[in-house]
Each structure stands twice: as C-alpha cells, then as structure tokens.
Write a protein that holds these residues in place. Structure first.
Motif, PDB file in Angstrom:
ATOM      1  N   LEU A 260     -19.271 -13.571 -61.708  1.00  6.94           N
ATOM      2  CA  LEU A 260     -19.164 -14.061 -63.090  1.00  6.94           C
ATOM      3  C   LEU A 260     -17.732 -14.082 -63.605  1.00  6.94           C
ATOM      4  N   VAL A 261     -16.936 -13.068 -63.209  1.00  8.33           N
ATOM      5  CA  VAL A 261     -15.555 -12.921 -63.713  1.00  8.33           C
ATOM      6  C   VAL A 261     -14.652 -12.460 -62.561  1.00  8.33           C
ATOM      7  N   PRO A 262     -13.324 -12.652 -62.688  1.00 15.15           N
ATOM      8  CA  PRO A 262     -12.417 -12.344 -61.563  1.00 15.15           C
ATOM      9  C   PRO A 262     -12.289 -10.861 -61.208  1.00 15.15           C
ATOM     10  N   GLU A 263     -12.405  -9.963 -62.196  1.00 10.33           N
ATOM     11  CA  GLU A 263     -12.257  -8.530 -61.926  1.00 10.33           C
ATOM     12  C   GLU A 263     -13.308  -7.761 -62.718  1.00 10.33           C
ATOM     13  N   ALA A 264     -13.755  -6.616 -62.158  1.00 13.10           N
ATOM     14  CA  ALA A 264     -14.756  -5.806 -62.844  1.00 13.10           C
ATOM     15  C   ALA A 264     -14.532  -4.331 -62.556  1.00 13.10           C
ATOM     16  N   VAL A 265     -14.817  -3.503 -63.564  1.00 14.88           N
ATOM     17  CA  VAL A 265     -14.863  -2.050 -63.402  1.00 14.88           C
ATOM     18  C   VAL A 265     -16.232  -1.610 -63.898  1.00 14.88           C
ATOM     19  N   VAL A 266     -16.962  -0.845 -63.083  1.00 11.71           N
ATOM     20  CA  VAL A 266     -18.224  -0.259 -63.534  1.00 11.71           C
ATOM     21  C   VAL A 266     -17.995   1.240 -63.661  1.00 11.71           C
ATOM     22  N   THR A 267     -18.152   1.778 -64.875  1.00  9.06           N
ATOM     23  CA  THR A 267     -17.958   3.217 -65.064  1.00  9.06           C
ATOM     24  C   THR A 267     -19.274   3.942 -64.805  1.00  9.06           C
ATOM     25  N   LEU A 268     -19.152   5.143 -64.195  1.00  6.75           N
ATOM     26  CA  LEU A 268     -20.321   5.895 -63.722  1.00  6.75           C
ATOM     27  C   LEU A 268     -20.389   7.278 -64.352  1.00  6.75           C
ATOM     28  N   GLY A 269     -19.915   7.421 -65.595  1.00  6.59           N
ATOM     29  CA  GLY A 269     -19.954   8.722 -66.249  1.00  6.59           C
ATOM     30  C   GLY A 269     -19.220   9.772 -65.435  1.00  6.59           C
TER      31      GLY A 269
ATOM     32  N   ARG B 267     -29.228  -5.499 -61.110  1.00 10.09           N
ATOM     33  CA  ARG B 267     -29.040  -4.673 -59.915  1.00 10.09           C
ATOM     34  C   ARG B 267     -28.863  -3.228 -60.344  1.00 10.09           C
ATOM     35  N   ASP B 268     -29.737  -2.342 -59.864  1.00 12.70           N
ATOM     36  CA  ASP B 268     -29.668  -0.942 -60.264  1.00 12.70           C
ATOM     37  C   ASP B 268     -28.547  -0.190 -59.560  1.00 12.70           C
ATOM     38  N   ASP B 269     -28.265  -0.547 -58.297  1.00  5.81           N
ATOM     39  CA  ASP B 269     -27.168   0.115 -57.590  1.00  5.81           C
ATOM     40  C   ASP B 269     -25.846  -0.433 -58.133  1.00  5.81           C
ATOM     41  N   PRO B 270     -24.985   0.459 -58.672  1.00  3.15           N
ATOM     42  CA  PRO B 270     -23.739  -0.025 -59.285  1.00  3.15           C
ATOM     43  C   PRO B 270     -22.852  -0.821 -58.326  1.00  3.15           C
ATOM     44  N   ARG B 271     -22.909  -0.516 -57.014  1.00  6.30           N
ATOM     45  CA  ARG B 271     -22.093  -1.298 -56.065  1.00  6.30           C
ATOM     46  C   ARG B 271     -22.600  -2.734 -55.985  1.00  6.30           C
ATOM     47  N   ASP B 272     -23.932  -2.897 -56.011  1.00  6.45           N
ATOM     48  CA  ASP B 272     -24.512  -4.247 -56.026  1.00  6.45           C
ATOM     49  C   ASP B 272     -24.192  -4.953 -57.340  1.00  6.45           C
ATOM     50  N   ALA B 273     -24.268  -4.183 -58.437  1.00  5.60           N
ATOM     51  CA  ALA B 273     -23.967  -4.771 -59.756  1.00  5.60           C
ATOM     52  C   ALA B 273     -22.526  -5.252 -59.797  1.00  5.60           C
ATOM     53  N   LEU B 274     -21.615  -4.448 -59.214  1.00  3.51           N
ATOM     54  CA  LEU B 274     -20.192  -4.839 -59.179  1.00  3.51           C
ATOM     55  C   LEU B 274     -20.024  -6.186 -58.469  1.00  3.51           C
ATOM     56  N   GLU B 275     -20.686  -6.325 -57.316  1.00  3.87           N
ATOM     57  CA  GLU B 275     -20.574  -7.597 -56.570  1.00  3.87           C
ATOM     58  C   GLU B 275     -21.119  -8.749 -57.402  1.00  3.87           C
TER      59      GLU B 275
ATOM     60  N   ARG C  25     -19.552  10.584 -62.554  1.00  4.18           N
ATOM     61  CA  ARG C  25     -19.355  10.195 -61.152  1.00  4.18           C
ATOM     62  C   ARG C  25     -18.168   9.254 -60.969  1.00  4.18           C
ATOM     63  N   GLY C  26     -17.444   8.950 -62.076  1.00  4.50           N
ATOM     64  CA  GLY C  26     -16.221   8.172 -61.911  1.00  4.50           C
ATOM     65  C   GLY C  26     -16.372   6.704 -62.231  1.00  4.50           C
ATOM     66  N   ALA C  27     -15.736   5.844 -61.435  1.00  2.00           N
ATOM     67  CA  ALA C  27     -15.739   4.406 -61.710  1.00  2.00           C
ATOM     68  C   ALA C  27     -15.504   3.614 -60.428  1.00  2.00           C
ATOM     69  N   LEU C  28     -16.034   2.392 -60.414  1.00  2.00           N
ATOM     70  CA  LEU C  28     -15.830   1.447 -59.307  1.00  2.00           C
ATOM     71  C   LEU C  28     -14.999   0.275 -59.809  1.00  2.00           C
ATOM     72  N   TYR C  29     -14.119  -0.239 -58.948  1.00  2.00           N
ATOM     73  CA  TYR C  29     -13.325  -1.418 -59.293  1.00  2.00           C
ATOM     74  C   TYR C  29     -13.494  -2.474 -58.219  1.00  2.00           C
ATOM     75  N   GLY C  30     -13.580  -3.724 -58.628  1.00  2.00           N
ATOM     76  CA  GLY C  30     -13.598  -4.819 -57.668  1.00  2.00           C
ATOM     77  C   GLY C  30     -12.849  -6.019 -58.205  1.00  2.00           C
ATOM     78  N   SER C  31     -12.277  -6.778 -57.269  1.00  2.00           N
ATOM     79  CA  SER C  31     -11.561  -7.999 -57.628  1.00  2.00           C
ATOM     80  C   SER C  31     -11.969  -9.101 -56.665  1.00  2.00           C
ATOM     81  N   ARG C  32     -11.915 -10.339 -57.137  1.00  2.00           N
ATOM     82  CA  ARG C  32     -12.250 -11.476 -56.267  1.00  2.00           C
ATOM     83  C   ARG C  32     -11.274 -11.629 -55.110  1.00  2.00           C
ATOM     84  N   ASP C  33     -10.094 -10.946 -55.182  1.00  2.00           N
ATOM     85  CA  ASP C  33      -9.167 -11.016 -54.051  1.00  2.00           C
ATOM     86  C   ASP C  33      -9.621 -10.109 -52.907  1.00  2.00           C
ATOM     87  N   GLY C  34     -10.759  -9.409 -53.100  1.00  4.90           N
ATOM     88  CA  GLY C  34     -11.329  -8.598 -52.026  1.00  4.90           C
ATOM     89  C   GLY C  34     -11.133  -7.102 -52.207  1.00  4.90           C
ATOM     90  N   THR C  35     -10.301  -6.688 -53.150  1.00  7.55           N
ATOM     91  CA  THR C  35     -10.059  -5.258 -53.376  1.00  7.55           C
ATOM     92  C   THR C  35     -11.331  -4.564 -53.876  1.00  7.55           C
TER      93      THR C  35
END
Ligand code: ADP
Ligand code: NA
Length: 296
Positions: A205-214, A192-200, A216-226
C-alpha cells in the motif's frame, strides 16, 4: 521542521482499581486533566525530542482550549496554526486500571470542525521536512493535508499513524510515504494477524511501514527490500497511554535529522520506553537529553 496536522484533546483521566461495568459506580484513586490527543501528543513528543514543530488543528472556545494551546507552547511547539472554533474542545475520557490497562472514549468536539489546510497552514506544511498525520480529524481533511506536499513539490515526507483504526481511502494511501500502525491497527488494516504478514501487506500500500509491537518492540520494512526488527528497551511500564505517539514523534525527528531506518527505530524505541515509565500522555514524553543518555 515538522508539521503535525491533527487532534488536540483534553484527557480526563481517572485512575481506578477496576473500570466500572454498566450500571456500576466505583470510587477512583485519582483524577487528572492532561493535555492530549494524538496530534498534540505527537507534536509535543517531536518538539521534546529536538525538532522545530508547527501544530495545525483546532480547539473549542471552552475552558480547555487555552490549556491545550499552553501545553503545546510550553513544549516549544508553534501554535500559530491552532484555530479556536465555537463549541467544546475535543476530550478523551480515559480510565486507567491499576494493572495499566486503559479504556478511552474520545469526543471530537473542535477536531471535527477541522478542514483541509489552506493559505498559511498549507505554506507551513510545504516548508516542512515531515508531515505527521493521524485519524482523529475528519478523513477529508486528512486526505487533503496528505496531498499538500506533492501539490507544491515540497520535500516533506508524509507519515501516517492510522489510529484510531479506520478503512483508508486510496486517495490517502497514494500520498503516504511511511505508515506507523501498532499491531492491532496493522491487523485491522490488512486482515493479517501475524505482524510480519501485516507488514508485507502494508508495503503493498505504501513505500515504508513500521508496525509497533508494544513491549515486544517494532518491525520496519521498505519496498527497497530492507526488513528490521527492534527490541523494546526493557523497562517497568506504569502507563502506556501515548507510547505510540511518542514513538511516531521521535521517529519523525530522527528521520528529518537524516538517520537511517535502524538508527531511527532505536531512537523512537528509546523515547517510547522512557514515556511508558511515567504516568500520563504529554506529561510523560522525554526530552532529547534523556533519549540521548539512554542510547549512550
Ligand atoms: P500504541 O501506544 O500505539 O498502542 P505500542 O503499544 O505498540 O503502540 O507501543 C509503541 C512503542 O512503544 C513500541 O514499539 C515500543 O518501542 C514502546 N513500548 C510500548 N510498550 C512498552 C513497554 N512495556 N516497554 C518498553 N517499550 C514499550
Ligand atoms: Na506514559
């Protein structure tokens, strides 16, 4: 306490206007040898950011080995689990162009001889609050390390930086609590090229993820919905060589101190922003008081 099971490389860094093309020779402006490797970088970043850190890995019996150990020790990292093996240490041949772009050749050397942690190394991991992993060691060794905490019911959370990007075996993913790719690695892992799609996709695959965007900052997601987005601290970047390693090391420190995801992201972003304003990898990682001052 944080354990880092990973690579130590000597970075051989040439600074040049433009990297040579095949068959071309160019004159560089400056050359430096700087201790690096994603594992050692994350260990030094975490120690400077305020954690007790143990490094588990290997150097060669060449001239670079003692310098790599000394760099870890000077940052306060425990090197009892750093082996010396026959042959060359890992090296990273790095060309940094004036624009800040860099190209890198990593020759694994001693890192390629590391096997899954046993004995005292496994005990060190079991005693830790977090285990940091990257992919510059043999995959079998990384998979074995990732399974140590669960095998002995340790509280250590397993944090994986999937770099350099490689297909991740299911046996590895099932033992990872948090994955921290940059946007390119996230795209390579998920398709997935869009980092938001990649995060989902990563959260499948794993319970929590952070995608860093140089920058542009970083995205965080958790399976608890955050879902969170952290803007980068606006700074003038001169060398982004170890931004991701500084980010991962600092993120682990904040989490082991009990910070929630928003606070941990802010702390990691501040540490990484400080590191990109200075040249080099380990040489550019900020100390705790500098991070705290930026966050005031
Ligand atoms: P990597 O070094 O693994 O490629 P990134 O380039 O995504 O990772 O950077 C990791 C983090 O470092 C980013 O999420 C951001 O917080 C910080 N960072 C990177 N580049 C900059 C920059 N130019 N300005 C401010 N912060 C940066
Ligand atoms: Na830097």
């Amino acid at each position: 306490m944080i354990s880092v099971f990973g690579s130590a490389n000597m970075d051989l860094v040439a600074y040049v206007a433009q990297a040579p093309r095949p068959g071309e020779t160019v004159t560089g402006r400056e050359f430096r040898t700087v201790p690096g490797g994603k594992g050692a970088n994350q260990a030094i970043a975490a120690a400077r950011a305020g954690a007790g850190v143990a490094f588990l890995g290997a150097v060669g019996d060449d001239a670079f080995g003692p310098g790599l150990r000394a760099a870890l020790a000077e940052a306060g990292v425990d090197t009892a689990g750093l082996r010396v093996v026959p042959g060359p240490s890992g090296v990273a041949h790095i060309v940094v162009e004036d624009g800040g772009d860099n190209s890198i050749i990593v020759v694994p050397g001693a890192n390629g001889a590391v096997t899954g942690p046993a004995g005292r190394d496994a005990e060190t991991i079991a005693r830790s609050d977090a285990l940091l992993l990257q992919l510059e060691l043999p995959m079998d060794a990384v998979v074995a390390a990732a399974h140590v905490p669960r095998g002995v019911s340790s509280r250590a959370e397993v944090i994986l930086t999937p770099a350099p990007a490689a297909p991740l075996p299911a046996e590895l993913l099932e033992a990872v609590d948090l994955i921290v790719p940059n946007e390119h690695e996230a795209a390579a892992l998920t398709g997935r090229d869009d980092p938001r799609d990649a995060l989902e996709a990563l959260l499948g695959l794993v319970p929590e993820a952070v995608v860093t965007l140089g920058a542009r900052g970083a995205l965080y997601g958790s399976r608890d919905g955050t879902r969170l987005r952290e803007a980068a601290v606006p700074v003038r970047a001169v060398d982004t060589t170890a931004a991701g390693d500084t980010f991962a090391g600092a993120l682990a420190v904040a989490r082991t101190e009990g910070a929630g995801p928003a606070r941990a992201l802010r702390f990691a972003s501040a540490a990484a922003a400080l590191s990109v304003q200075r040249e080099g990898a380990s040489t550019s990682m900020p100390h705790r008081h500098e991070i705290d001052r930026l966050l005031e």
